[in-house]
Design a protein around this motif. Structure first.
Motif, mmCIF file in Angstrom:
data_model
loop_
_atom_site.group_PDB
_atom_site.id
_atom_site.type_symbol
_atom_site.label_atom_id
_atom_site.label_comp_id
_atom_site.label_asym_id
_atom_site.label_seq_id
_atom_site.Cartn_x
_atom_site.Cartn_y
_atom_site.Cartn_z
ATOM 1 N N UNK A 66 -1.058 4.350 -1.170
ATOM 2 C CA UNK A 66 -1.784 3.487 -2.097
ATOM 3 C C UNK A 66 -1.140 3.464 -3.482
ATOM 4 N N UNK A 67 -0.664 4.620 -3.926
ATOM 5 C CA UNK A 67 -0.119 4.696 -5.276
ATOM 6 C C UNK A 67 1.337 4.326 -5.400
ATOM 7 N N UNK A 68 2.085 4.394 -4.310
ATOM 8 C CA UNK A 68 3.533 4.204 -4.365
ATOM 9 C C UNK A 68 3.981 2.859 -4.925
ATOM 10 N N UNK A 69 3.341 1.728 -4.577
ATOM 11 C CA UNK A 69 3.855 0.439 -5.068
ATOM 12 C C UNK A 69 3.992 0.360 -6.590
ATOM 13 N N UNK A 70 3.136 1.032 -7.300
ATOM 14 C CA UNK A 70 3.195 1.010 -8.765
ATOM 15 C C UNK A 70 4.475 1.657 -9.289
ATOM 16 N N UNK A 71 5.054 2.545 -8.488
ATOM 17 C CA UNK A 71 6.190 3.335 -8.965
ATOM 18 C C UNK A 71 7.498 2.995 -8.266
ATOM 19 N N UNK A 72 7.458 2.027 -7.357
ATOM 20 C CA UNK A 72 8.667 1.643 -6.623
ATOM 21 C C UNK A 72 9.272 0.362 -7.172
ATOM 22 N N UNK B 221 2.241 4.675 10.156
ATOM 23 C CA UNK B 221 2.775 3.302 10.089
ATOM 24 C C UNK B 221 1.662 2.316 9.766
ATOM 25 N N UNK B 222 0.502 2.485 10.370
ATOM 26 C CA UNK B 222 -0.622 1.587 10.112
ATOM 27 C C UNK B 222 -1.063 1.676 8.652
ATOM 28 N N UNK B 223 -1.071 2.897 8.095
ATOM 29 C CA UNK B 223 -1.441 3.071 6.678
ATOM 30 C C UNK B 223 -0.458 2.322 5.780
ATOM 31 N N UNK B 224 0.824 2.433 6.068
ATOM 32 C CA UNK B 224 1.829 1.752 5.245
ATOM 33 C C UNK B 224 1.710 0.236 5.368
ATOM 34 N N UNK C 38 -1.030 -1.170 3.307
ATOM 35 C CA UNK C 38 -0.745 -1.188 1.876
ATOM 36 C C UNK C 38 0.352 -2.182 1.507
ATOM 37 N N UNK C 39 0.821 -2.944 2.491
ATOM 38 C CA UNK C 39 1.780 -4.001 2.190
ATOM 39 C C UNK C 39 3.234 -3.635 2.386
ATOM 40 N N UNK C 40 3.524 -2.478 2.950
ATOM 41 C CA UNK C 40 4.913 -2.095 3.197
ATOM 42 C C UNK C 40 5.458 -2.849 4.412
ATOM 43 N N UNK D 205 8.056 8.858 8.716
ATOM 44 C CA UNK D 205 7.733 7.427 8.719
ATOM 45 C C UNK D 205 8.080 6.848 7.352
ATOM 46 N N UNK D 206 8.627 5.663 7.363
ATOM 47 C CA UNK D 206 9.085 5.038 6.127
ATOM 48 C C UNK D 206 8.698 3.574 6.095
ATOM 49 N N UNK D 207 8.651 3.047 4.900
ATOM 50 C CA UNK D 207 8.363 1.627 4.715
ATOM 51 C C UNK D 207 9.013 1.135 3.438
ATOM 52 N N UNK D 208 9.265 -0.168 3.402
ATOM 53 C CA UNK D 208 9.930 -0.776 2.249
ATOM 54 C C UNK D 208 8.928 -1.606 1.476
ATOM 55 N N UNK D 209 9.019 -1.486 0.140
ATOM 56 C CA UNK D 209 8.147 -2.261 -0.733
ATOM 57 C C UNK D 209 8.916 -3.479 -1.241
ATOM 58 N N UNK D 210 8.469 -4.668 -0.858
ATOM 59 C CA UNK D 210 9.173 -5.882 -1.200
ATOM 60 C C UNK D 210 8.870 -6.344 -2.618
#
Length: 277
Positions: A221-227, A246-249, A252-254, A270-275
């Motif tokens: 939840x907090x990562x997008x603000x800092x990526x 993966x479902x959590x990411x 959150x829009x990853x 598990x990893x995800x990319x923030x666009x």
């Protein structure tokens, strides 16, 4: 402990109820012997001081204390890290998280290791990628002391801060290319918490005292603000949590979410990319 007759190194090794590898390692620590000297100096008479230290080490191990805490160190990614009961013992599985971060960190990029513990991940990342700028944080001041000592001893340049996840005294507010974490992910009633080495490790670094996913949700939840746009969030987790993480990411829009296995073939990272917005 009373020793009535001189005891040689070879005899003391034979007398121990511990596995041979463990008693050899403890004798090296107690007497300052190298592995070669355990063989070439097998007839040495052990001093009362060495015997007492060895006895103390042996009793701690027989009580179940992890070898890493008795020896005060553990190897991670080819380097020796100092450890103590204020930090988790670095494990080979976390090397997969490190390698995934190295692969996705751009040249001259920035990375933040949240919940750094001993600093094994952050220090290794900084040393493997000296072009990058690495930050590391932990909620435990004691853990940060250990991480800072490891960074200093191994020559890693890291910006440390204290706090809970994103709520830290971090000296930089700029966005990051990589956010990486090995958070507490064991469920509160998991029987493994009362078995083996886990009995001696800090419980707050092992479990979230919930379903094992609460900290992962907080990080997602907090990562997008800092990526940065196109930045990555990478998380280590339990062998049966890949699908849930993966479902959590995704929620959150990853994008480009994926789960990487460890050497045993179990879900581990598990990893995800923030666009970006």
């Amino acid at each position: 402990m009373n020793e009535t007759a001189p005891i040689t190194l070879e005899n003391r090794l034979r007398q121990s109820p511990l596995p041979k590898l463990e008693i050899r390692m403890l004798l090296q620590a107690a007497g300052g012997y190298s592995r070669t000297e355990l063989i070439t100096r097998s007839s040495d008479i052990l001093s009362p001081e060495i015997l007492q230290r060895l006895h103390n080490f042996e009793q701690r191990r027989l009580a179940g204390e992890p070898m890493a805490y008795i020896l005060g160190e553990r190897e991670f990614y080819g380097r020796i890290f100092q450890v103590n009961p204020s930090v988790l013992i670095p494990r080979p599985e976390t090397e997969h998280l490190l390698e995934a971060a190295i692969e996705r960190l751009p040249q001259g990029g920035t990375a933040w290791d949240l919940g750094t513990g001993s600093g094994a991940l952050a220090v290794s990342l900084a040393l493997e990628r000296p072009d990058a700028e690495v930050y590391a944080s932990d909620i435990s001041p004691q853990a940060l002391v250990t991480a800072q000592a490891n960074a200093h001893r191994l020559g890693a340049n890291i910006h440390f801060s204290c706090g809970s996840w994103f709520d830290t005294d971090r000296p930089s507010e700029k966005p990051f290319d990589i956010l990486v974490s090995n958070p507490p992910y064991i469920e509160q009633h998991d029987p493994h918490l009362n078995q083996g080495d886990l009995r001696f490790e800090p419980q707050t670094a092992l479990t979230d005292f919930s379903d094992g996913l609460s900290h992962i949700r907080t990080l997602a939840q907090g990562a997008p603000k800092y990526l940065k746009s196109q930045g990555w969030l990478l998380l280590e987790h339990g062998y049966d949590q890949g699908s849930a993480v993966r479902e959590i990411l995704i929620q959150q829009g990853f994008t480009q979410t994926a789960t990487l296995p460890d050497l045993a073939g179990c879900d581990r990272v598990t990893l995800g990319r923030w666009e970006g917005e």
